[in-house]
Enzyme design. Structure first.
Site, PDB file in Angstrom:
ATOM      1  N   GLN A  53     -60.112  40.694 -33.079  1.00  0.00           N
ATOM      2  CA  GLN A  53     -61.462  40.480 -32.563  1.00  0.00           C
ATOM      3  C   GLN A  53     -62.420  40.352 -33.749  1.00  0.00           C
ATOM      4  OE1 GLN A  53     -64.385  39.572 -31.135  1.00  0.00           O
ATOM      5  NE2 GLN A  53     -63.720  40.589 -29.248  1.00  0.00           N
ATOM      6  N   ARG A  55     -65.695  40.097 -33.671  1.00  0.00           N
ATOM      7  CA  ARG A  55     -66.993  40.741 -33.455  1.00  0.00           C
ATOM      8  C   ARG A  55     -66.930  42.221 -33.832  1.00  0.00           C
ATOM      9  NH1 ARG A  55     -69.602  39.602 -27.719  1.00  0.00           N
ATOM     10  NH2 ARG A  55     -71.360  40.565 -28.787  1.00  0.00           N
ATOM     11  N   SER A  69     -74.307  42.912 -13.075  1.00  0.00           N
ATOM     12  CA  SER A  69     -73.688  41.726 -12.485  1.00  0.00           C
ATOM     13  C   SER A  69     -72.272  42.032 -12.008  1.00  0.00           C
ATOM     14  CB  SER A  69     -73.660  40.586 -13.510  1.00  0.00           C
ATOM     15  OG  SER A  69     -72.941  39.485 -13.018  1.00  0.00           O
ATOM     16  N   LEU A  76     -66.025  37.570 -12.795  1.00  0.00           N
ATOM     17  CA  LEU A  76     -65.763  36.229 -12.283  1.00  0.00           C
ATOM     18  C   LEU A  76     -64.802  35.451 -13.176  1.00  0.00           C
ATOM     19  CD1 LEU A  76     -69.389  35.247 -11.174  1.00  0.00           C
ATOM     20  CD2 LEU A  76     -67.581  36.340  -9.832  1.00  0.00           C
ATOM     21  N   GLN A  77     -64.777  35.763 -14.461  1.00  0.00           N
ATOM     22  CA  GLN A  77     -63.893  35.057 -15.391  1.00  0.00           C
ATOM     23  C   GLN A  77     -62.873  36.042 -15.950  1.00  0.00           C
ATOM     24  OE1 GLN A  77     -65.890  33.160 -18.650  1.00  0.00           O
ATOM     25  NE2 GLN A  77     -63.996  32.477 -19.636  1.00  0.00           N
ATOM     26  N   GLY A  96     -62.957  38.247 -24.163  1.00  0.00           N
ATOM     27  CA  GLY A  96     -63.558  38.933 -23.020  1.00  0.00           C
ATOM     28  C   GLY A  96     -63.830  40.406 -23.238  1.00  0.00           C
ATOM     29  N   GLU A  97     -63.959  40.828 -24.494  1.00  0.00           N
ATOM     30  CA  GLU A  97     -64.158  42.262 -24.739  1.00  0.00           C
ATOM     31  C   GLU A  97     -65.486  42.752 -24.168  1.00  0.00           C
ATOM     32  OE1 GLU A  97     -64.281  45.579 -28.352  1.00  0.00           O
ATOM     33  OE2 GLU A  97     -63.238  43.669 -28.655  1.00  0.00           O
ATOM     34  N   GLU A 130     -63.853  31.203 -29.337  1.00  0.00           N
ATOM     35  CA  GLU A 130     -64.563  31.650 -28.137  1.00  0.00           C
ATOM     36  C   GLU A 130     -65.910  32.273 -28.496  1.00  0.00           C
ATOM     37  OE1 GLU A 130     -65.218  34.590 -24.644  1.00  0.00           O
ATOM     38  OE2 GLU A 130     -64.875  35.055 -26.758  1.00  0.00           O
TER      39      GLU A 130
END
Length: 303
Positions: A53, A55, A69, A76-77, A96-97, A130
């Site tokens: 990762q 980030r 949300s 949703l993803q 997606g972390e 990404e």
């Protein structure tokens, strides 16, 4: 004569292996199973951050908004993961972390994942791409991702540029930031300085002291470049140049200078780019008619 007992035993043994595959026993080939799965729900505690990762800094305010949300609509993803090499029931996050972190805060017990069989190099490439596409990385995080791809997986700058969809000069400029001293890196990481500021500071005898002056005076990138050249930073617009022409010369930023150098290296001749707003000119300097003839042949597409 066919032995029905043996034939039936073979059927039962085959059926047993099929059921064990469906139930995911440890003796099965998980990689083969993962290839036929599109998405599945897994316990959130079975997912952990990936070692590739890029980030290091997550916006807590943005995550808080994502939590609400997720509580309302769910995730949703799906998260992109791969099997943990040391634990077949554990998954390493590739992308997606932030969603995974928000899902923990939201109290989700399971998360949707897409499982892929990825090499270490592919995992780092995908995670880096990404985050770049989402503009989620700081300049230093992006630069460090490029460095790891080059050092750990033997990427060239051109290969890397193609993989992440950036120009080679962009990759080179970002990686130059890694040469800055730690105090300046901290200012970039915290957002006190931009990548443009940081590149200008690379030429300073004492980048840390210069960075402190830039921040304290609130200088923009062009003013910082003036400071590095020994000029007193000031607004250029409407000021006459000292050469008597009555107009101020356009100031070139570091990216433009690097682009000139890149083109010059490609064609073997000095190149000057002179921007004029959204327009500009490119000047190619030659010293012999043979050099001019070679440029004309290249422009004409002849070898």
């Amino acid at each position: 004569m066919i032995d029905d007992t043996k034939q039936g035993g073979a059927r039962r043994a085959s059926l047993g292996r099929g059921l064990s595959a469906l139930f995911g026993e440890a003796t099965e080939d998980y990689s083969a199973l993962d290839k036929v799965r599109q998405s599945k729900q897994v316990p959130i505690e079975f997912v952990h951050p990936g070692k590739y990762q890029p980030r290091r800094k997550f916006d807590e305010e943005a995550i808080s908004g994502l939590v609400e949300s997720i509580r309302d609509k769910g995730i949703l993803q799906p998260l992109l993961v791969r099997r943990d090499a040391e634990d077949a029931n554990s998954y390493e996050l590739i992308a997606g972390e932030r969603r995974w972190r928000a899902a923990q805060i939201a109290g989700l017990h399971e998360v949707p994942v897409i499982i892929r069989d990825l090499s270490d190099r592919e995992a780092l490439e995908i995670a880096l791409i990404e985050n770049i596409q989402r503009q989620d990385l700081t300049p230093l995080e992006e630069a460090e991702g490029y460095r790891r791809l080059m050092e750990e997986f033997e990427h060239t700058q051109e290969d890397l540029a193609r993989a992440v969809g950036k120009s080679r000069s962009h990759v080179a400029n970002m990686m130059r930031l890694l040469a800055l001293p730690d105090p300046v890196k901290s200012m970039v990481q915290d957002g006190a300085l931009t990548a443009g500021h940081a590149r200008a500071l690379l030429t300073a005898p004492d980048p840390a002291a210069a960075a402190r002056e830039v921040v304290s005076r609130g200088l923009n990138v062009r003013q910082t470049e003036d400071l590095m050249r020994g000029d007193q930073p000031k607004a250029k617009k409407g000021k006459a140049a000292n050469d008597g022409s009555g107009t101020a010369p356009a100031m070139k930023d570091v990216d433009l200078i690097n682009l000139e150098e890149e083109i010059s290296a490609r064609i073997g001749l000095k190149v000057a780019i002179n921007p004029q707003g959204q327009r500009g000119t490119i000047t190619i300097h030659y010293q012999t008619l043979d050099q001019l003839d070679d440029v004309l042949h290249r422009l004409g597409g002849e070898e």
